[in-house]
Scaffold this motif. Sequence first.
Motif, PDB file in Angstrom:
ATOM      1  N   ASP A   1       0.656  -1.232   0.103  1.00 28.63           N
ATOM      2  CA  ASP A   1      -0.013   0.038  -0.070  1.00 28.63           C
ATOM      3  C   ASP A   1       0.737   1.450  -0.037  1.00 28.63           C
ATOM      4  O   ASP A   1       1.476   1.484   0.929  1.00 28.63           O
ATOM      5  CB  ASP A   1      -0.808  -0.093   1.309  1.00 28.63           C
ATOM      6  N   GLU A   2       1.023   1.801  -1.103  1.00 24.87           N
ATOM      7  CA  GLU A   2       1.924   3.226  -1.180  1.00 24.87           C
ATOM      8  C   GLU A   2       1.372   4.210  -0.507  1.00 24.87           C
ATOM      9  O   GLU A   2       2.174   5.263  -0.305  1.00 24.87           O
ATOM     10  CB  GLU A   2       2.110   3.455  -2.786  1.00 24.87           C
ATOM     11  N   SER A   3       0.066   4.305  -0.006  1.00 20.15           N
ATOM     12  CA  SER A   3      -0.371   5.414   0.818  1.00 20.15           C
ATOM     13  C   SER A   3       0.021   5.359   2.301  1.00 20.15           C
ATOM     14  O   SER A   3       0.068   6.241   3.049  1.00 20.15           O
ATOM     15  CB  SER A   3      -1.918   5.363   0.656  1.00 20.15           C
ATOM     16  N   LYS A   4       0.808   4.161   2.600  1.00 25.24           N
ATOM     17  CA  LYS A   4       0.939   4.094   4.114  1.00 25.24           C
ATOM     18  C   LYS A   4       2.501   4.598   4.157  1.00 25.24           C
ATOM     19  O   LYS A   4       2.963   4.781   3.424  1.00 25.24           O
ATOM     20  CB  LYS A   4       1.230   2.634   4.444  1.00 25.24           C
ATOM     21  N   PRO A   5       2.534   5.108   5.483  1.00 23.65           N
ATOM     22  CA  PRO A   5       3.869   5.576   5.651  1.00 23.65           C
ATOM     23  C   PRO A   5       5.185   4.794   5.273  1.00 23.65           C
ATOM     24  O   PRO A   5       4.957   3.480   5.511  1.00 23.65           O
ATOM     25  CB  PRO A   5       3.871   5.823   7.415  1.00 23.65           C
ATOM     26  N   VAL A   6       6.148   5.425   4.939  1.00 22.54           N
ATOM     27  CA  VAL A   6       7.344   4.713   4.294  1.00 22.54           C
ATOM     28  C   VAL A   6       7.862   3.851   5.655  1.00 22.54           C
ATOM     29  O   VAL A   6       8.351   2.743   5.357  1.00 22.54           O
ATOM     30  CB  VAL A   6       8.356   5.646   3.954  1.00 22.54           C
ATOM     31  N   GLN A   7       7.929   4.039   6.791  1.00 20.63           N
ATOM     32  CA  GLN A   7       8.619   3.374   7.994  1.00 20.63           C
ATOM     33  C   GLN A   7       7.744   2.323   8.294  1.00 20.63           C
ATOM     34  O   GLN A   7       8.252   1.206   8.519  1.00 20.63           O
ATOM     35  CB  GLN A   7       8.432   4.691   9.356  1.00 20.63           C
ATOM     36  N   THR A   8       6.594   2.140   8.249  1.00 19.21           N
ATOM     37  CA  THR A   8       5.668   0.932   8.424  1.00 19.21           C
ATOM     38  C   THR A   8       5.847   0.050   7.259  1.00 19.21           C
ATOM     39  O   THR A   8       5.959  -1.049   7.494  1.00 19.21           O
ATOM     40  CB  THR A   8       4.208   1.441   8.609  1.00 19.21           C
ATOM     41  N   ARG A   9       5.892   0.543   5.862  1.00 16.52           N
ATOM     42  CA  ARG A   9       6.247  -0.203   4.757  1.00 16.52           C
ATOM     43  C   ARG A   9       7.470  -0.911   5.014  1.00 16.52           C
ATOM     44  O   ARG A   9       7.604  -2.223   4.634  1.00 16.52           O
ATOM     45  CB  ARG A   9       5.876   0.507   3.519  1.00 16.52           C
ATOM     46  N   GLN A  10       8.420  -0.156   5.458  1.00 13.06           N
ATOM     47  CA  GLN A  10       9.653  -0.962   5.569  1.00 13.06           C
ATOM     48  C   GLN A  10       9.857  -1.862   6.300  1.00 13.06           C
ATOM     49  O   GLN A  10      10.356  -2.812   6.343  1.00 13.06           O
ATOM     50  CB  GLN A  10      11.042   0.362   5.606  1.00 13.06           C
TER      51      GLN A  10
END
Length: 103
Positions: free
Chosen positions: A75-84
Amino acid sequence: SRCYLGSAVLLAVRLYDVRFQGPSAIMPHTQITEVLQAVQSPCQATRQAAETALQTLETDNFVAFMCFMVQELADESKPVQTRQLAGLILKNAFSSRSGLVAE
């Protein structure tokens, strides 16, 4: 700064309850983002509650756990930190289980 443990405990309970049902049956996908943010909290109590919830979900319902992490990562709308963090958790989960399959 004040540590707000109540929110993390509530999220941990909701995440823990997913072990009995599919990932979308109990928790909207937005809540996993909150749990992943809590895992990165500077507040030790908040971080530990979120870590415990994630570990419990991984142990009790590995499929739901992996679905949450894949959804968060994609989900590209999520914060980068949580995606990482979701990506790192996925890598570690696959790495730790690949030894079991090889044996």
